[in-house]
Scaffold this motif. Sequence first.
Motif, PDB file in Angstrom:
ATOM      1  N   GLU A   1       0.825  -1.209   0.000  1.00 13.02           N
ATOM      2  CA  GLU A   1       0.000   0.000   0.000  1.00 13.02           C
ATOM      3  C   GLU A   1       0.860   1.260   0.000  1.00 13.02           C
ATOM      4  O   GLU A   1       0.483   2.277  -0.582  1.00 13.02           O
ATOM      5  CB  GLU A   1      -0.919  -0.005   1.220  1.00 13.02           C
ATOM      6  N   THR A   2       2.004   1.173   0.619  1.00 10.96           N
ATOM      7  CA  THR A   2       2.909   2.321   0.666  1.00 10.96           C
ATOM      8  C   THR A   2       3.582   2.562  -0.677  1.00 10.96           C
ATOM      9  O   THR A   2       3.847   3.707  -1.057  1.00 10.96           O
ATOM     10  CB  THR A   2       4.001   2.089   1.737  1.00 10.96           C
ATOM     11  N   ARG A   3       3.837   1.482  -1.417  1.00  7.54           N
ATOM     12  CA  ARG A   3       4.634   1.554  -2.641  1.00  7.54           C
ATOM     13  C   ARG A   3       4.115   2.585  -3.648  1.00  7.54           C
ATOM     14  O   ARG A   3       4.887   3.451  -4.093  1.00  7.54           O
ATOM     15  CB  ARG A   3       4.746   0.166  -3.269  1.00  7.54           C
ATOM     16  N   PRO A   4       2.824   2.542  -4.063  1.00  7.62           N
ATOM     17  CA  PRO A   4       2.375   3.534  -5.041  1.00  7.62           C
ATOM     18  C   PRO A   4       2.396   4.960  -4.502  1.00  7.62           C
ATOM     19  O   PRO A   4       2.638   5.914  -5.262  1.00  7.62           O
ATOM     20  CB  PRO A   4       0.948   3.081  -5.383  1.00  7.62           C
ATOM     21  N   ARG A   5       2.176   5.112  -3.208  1.00  6.43           N
ATOM     22  CA  ARG A   5       2.230   6.444  -2.606  1.00  6.43           C
ATOM     23  C   ARG A   5       3.650   6.987  -2.633  1.00  6.43           C
ATOM     24  O   ARG A   5       3.877   8.173  -2.919  1.00  6.43           O
ATOM     25  CB  ARG A   5       1.699   6.342  -1.172  1.00  6.43           C
ATOM     26  N   LEU A   6       4.595   6.109  -2.361  1.00  9.62           N
ATOM     27  CA  LEU A   6       6.001   6.519  -2.403  1.00  9.62           C
ATOM     28  C   LEU A   6       6.439   6.820  -3.829  1.00  9.62           C
ATOM     29  O   LEU A   6       7.155   7.800  -4.074  1.00  9.62           O
ATOM     30  CB  LEU A   6       6.862   5.419  -1.788  1.00  9.62           C
ATOM     31  N   ILE A   7       6.006   5.989  -4.773  1.00 13.81           N
ATOM     32  CA  ILE A   7       6.349   6.223  -6.180  1.00 13.81           C
ATOM     33  C   ILE A   7       5.834   7.577  -6.654  1.00 13.81           C
ATOM     34  O   ILE A   7       6.545   8.338  -7.319  1.00 13.81           O
ATOM     35  CB  ILE A   7       5.779   5.098  -7.071  1.00 13.81           C
ATOM     36  N   ALA A   8       4.591   7.892  -6.321  1.00 15.69           N
ATOM     37  CA  ALA A   8       4.019   9.173  -6.732  1.00 15.69           C
ATOM     38  C   ALA A   8       4.841  10.337  -6.196  1.00 15.69           C
ATOM     39  O   ALA A   8       5.057  11.349  -6.890  1.00 15.69           O
ATOM     40  CB  ALA A   8       2.574   9.276  -6.244  1.00 15.69           C
ATOM     41  N   ALA A   9       5.316  10.208  -4.973  1.00 20.66           N
ATOM     42  CA  ALA A   9       6.123  11.267  -4.374  1.00 20.66           C
ATOM     43  C   ALA A   9       7.536  11.303  -4.939  1.00 20.66           C
ATOM     44  O   ALA A   9       8.212  12.346  -4.895  1.00 20.66           O
ATOM     45  CB  ALA A   9       6.172  11.082  -2.856  1.00 20.66           C
ATOM     46  N   MET A  10       8.000  10.176  -5.491  1.00 22.65           N
ATOM     47  CA  MET A  10       9.348  10.114  -6.054  1.00 22.65           C
ATOM     48  C   MET A  10       9.464  10.802  -7.397  1.00 22.65           C
ATOM     49  O   MET A  10      10.554  11.255  -7.780  1.00 22.65           O
ATOM     50  CB  MET A  10       9.794   8.648  -6.217  1.00 22.65           C
ATOM     51  N   ILE A  11       8.385  10.867  -8.142  1.00 16.69           N
ATOM     52  CA  ILE A  11       8.433  11.319  -9.535  1.00 16.69           C
ATOM     53  C   ILE A  11       9.199  12.627  -9.728  1.00 16.69           C
ATOM     54  O   ILE A  11      10.096  12.706 -10.587  1.00 16.69           O
ATOM     55  CB  ILE A  11       7.011  11.400 -10.123  1.00 16.69           C
ATOM     56  N   PRO A  12       8.912  13.688  -8.979  1.00 20.23           N
ATOM     57  CA  PRO A  12       9.667  14.931  -9.217  1.00 20.23           C
ATOM     58  C   PRO A  12      11.137  14.845  -8.827  1.00 20.23           C
ATOM     59  O   PRO A  12      11.966  15.608  -9.341  1.00 20.23           O
ATOM     60  CB  PRO A  12       8.921  15.956  -8.353  1.00 20.23           C
ATOM     61  N   HIS A  13      11.497  13.921  -7.952  1.00 19.09           N
ATOM     62  CA  HIS A  13      12.888  13.793  -7.512  1.00 19.09           C
ATOM     63  C   HIS A  13      13.724  12.949  -8.467  1.00 19.09           C
ATOM     64  O   HIS A  13      14.929  13.180  -8.606  1.00 19.09           O
ATOM     65  CB  HIS A  13      12.923  13.181  -6.108  1.00 19.09           C
ATOM     66  N   VAL A  14      13.084  11.981  -9.128  1.00 22.92           N
ATOM     67  CA  VAL A  14      13.820  11.086 -10.026  1.00 22.92           C
ATOM     68  C   VAL A  14      14.457  11.857 -11.178  1.00 22.92           C
ATOM     69  O   VAL A  14      15.547  11.514 -11.644  1.00 22.92           O
ATOM     70  CB  VAL A  14      12.885   9.982 -10.567  1.00 22.92           C
ATOM     71  N   ALA A  15      13.806  12.911 -11.633  1.00 25.30           N
ATOM     72  CA  ALA A  15      14.350  13.698 -12.737  1.00 25.30           C
ATOM     73  C   ALA A  15      15.726  14.262 -12.405  1.00 25.30           C
ATOM     74  O   ALA A  15      16.551  14.491 -13.297  1.00 25.30           O
ATOM     75  CB  ALA A  15      13.386  14.833 -13.083  1.00 25.30           C
TER      76      ALA A  15
ATOM     77  N   ALA B   1      18.327   5.743  -3.891  1.00 29.41           N
ATOM     78  CA  ALA B   1      17.937   5.873  -2.490  1.00 29.41           C
ATOM     79  C   ALA B   1      17.699   7.330  -2.130  1.00 29.41           C
ATOM     80  O   ALA B   1      16.874   7.633  -1.253  1.00 29.41           O
ATOM     81  CB  ALA B   1      19.018   5.265  -1.598  1.00 29.41           C
ATOM     82  N   ALA B   2      18.405   8.246  -2.786  1.00 32.91           N
ATOM     83  CA  ALA B   2      18.217   9.665  -2.510  1.00 32.91           C
ATOM     84  C   ALA B   2      16.801  10.101  -2.870  1.00 32.91           C
ATOM     85  O   ALA B   2      16.160  10.873  -2.131  1.00 32.91           O
ATOM     86  CB  ALA B   2      19.241  10.490  -3.289  1.00 32.91           C
ATOM     87  N   SER B   3      16.288   9.611  -4.006  1.00 34.73           N
ATOM     88  CA  SER B   3      14.911   9.936  -4.403  1.00 34.73           C
ATOM     89  C   SER B   3      13.909   9.327  -3.431  1.00 34.73           C
ATOM     90  O   SER B   3      12.888   9.937  -3.109  1.00 34.73           O
ATOM     91  CB  SER B   3      14.642   9.440  -5.828  1.00 34.73           C
ATOM     92  N   VAL B   4      14.195   8.120  -2.975  1.00 33.16           N
ATOM     93  CA  VAL B   4      13.316   7.461  -2.006  1.00 33.16           C
ATOM     94  C   VAL B   4      13.252   8.275  -0.719  1.00 33.16           C
ATOM     95  O   VAL B   4      12.172   8.520  -0.173  1.00 33.16           O
ATOM     96  CB  VAL B   4      13.794   6.022  -1.713  1.00 33.16           C
ATOM     97  N   ALA B   5      14.396   8.705  -0.234  1.00 28.35           N
ATOM     98  CA  ALA B   5      14.447   9.461   1.018  1.00 28.35           C
ATOM     99  C   ALA B   5      13.709  10.790   0.889  1.00 28.35           C
ATOM    100  O   ALA B   5      12.947  11.183   1.789  1.00 28.35           O
ATOM    101  CB  ALA B   5      15.902   9.696   1.424  1.00 28.35           C
ATOM    102  N   ALA B   6      13.923  11.490  -0.222  1.00 23.92           N
ATOM    103  CA  ALA B   6      13.259  12.773  -0.429  1.00 23.92           C
ATOM    104  C   ALA B   6      11.746  12.590  -0.544  1.00 23.92           C
ATOM    105  O   ALA B   6      10.961  13.376  -0.003  1.00 23.92           O
ATOM    106  CB  ALA B   6      13.808  13.451  -1.681  1.00 23.92           C
ATOM    107  N   ALA B   7      11.335  11.544  -1.245  1.00 26.64           N
ATOM    108  CA  ALA B   7       9.910  11.271  -1.413  1.00 26.64           C
ATOM    109  C   ALA B   7       9.258  10.902  -0.083  1.00 26.64           C
ATOM    110  O   ALA B   7       8.127  11.305   0.209  1.00 26.64           O
ATOM    111  CB  ALA B   7       9.710  10.149  -2.426  1.00 26.64           C
TER     112      ALA B   7
END
Length: 218
Positions: free
Chosen positions: A14-28, A34-40
Motif C-alpha cells: 500500500e505504501t509503494r504507489p504512494r512513495l512512487i508518486a512522491a518520487m516522480i519529481p525527484h527522479v528527474a 535511495a536519494a529519491s526514495v528518502a526525499a519522497a
Amino acid sequence: MTDEIARPDETLDETRPRLIAAMIPHVAFDGWTAASVAAAAADAGIDPDVAHLVFPRGAAQMVDAYTAYANTRMTAALTGIGNMKVRERIAFAVRTRFEQAEGERETVRRAVAIFALHPALSAKSTWRTADAIWHACGDTATDFNHYSKRAILGGVYAATLMYWLGDESDSRADTWGFLDRRIAGIMSFEKTRARLTSGSGNRPSIAQILGRLRYPAV
C-alpha cells in the motif's frame, strides 16, 4: 508528518504507489536511487525506515512499480470510452498514457535506461501495460487472440514511447501521427489475416506478428 500517524497499519504494498508518486519529481534530478526514495518519504510523510524497505531490489523494482502506478493512473482515466470504435479506444488509451506523463519525461527517460539493463523486466512491463490497455478497452479474449493482441499492442506502445521521448513537435503532434500510422498498419494486417484464416483454422505465428510490427505500413 501526519500521514505516518494516519496510516500506521499500511502495508508495504500500500505504501509503494504512494512513495512512487512522491518520487516522480525527484527522479528527474536524482534518478531511481535511495536519494529519491528518502526525499519522497519526507514529502509524503512516510517513515524513512519503512521507505527503505519498500524497494529491496533497488532501481529495477522502482521502475517496475512506476509502471504499475502509471497503469493504474491511466486506467482510471479511461472511463466512458465504450462508444468508441476499438481502434479509437486503443489510440485514446495510448495517448492518455503519454499525456499523463508529459511532465515526467525525464523520469520516464531514466526508467527506460534502467529497463535497458533488465530486458526481461522490460518485456514484462510492456506486456502488463498492453494488458491494462486492452482490459480498459473492454477486451475479454481468452484464446490465442488474448496473446496476439497484447504482443502487437506492446510493440506499438514501445515504439511510440521511444518516438515520444525524442519528439519536440508542438503538443507532440508528430507522436500522435506516428501512433495513428502504427495502429492503421495493425488494423490493415488484422483485416488481411481475417480473410486468409477464414475457414482455414490457420493462425499466424508470433514471428509473423512481430515481423509486421517491424515493418509497418506508413
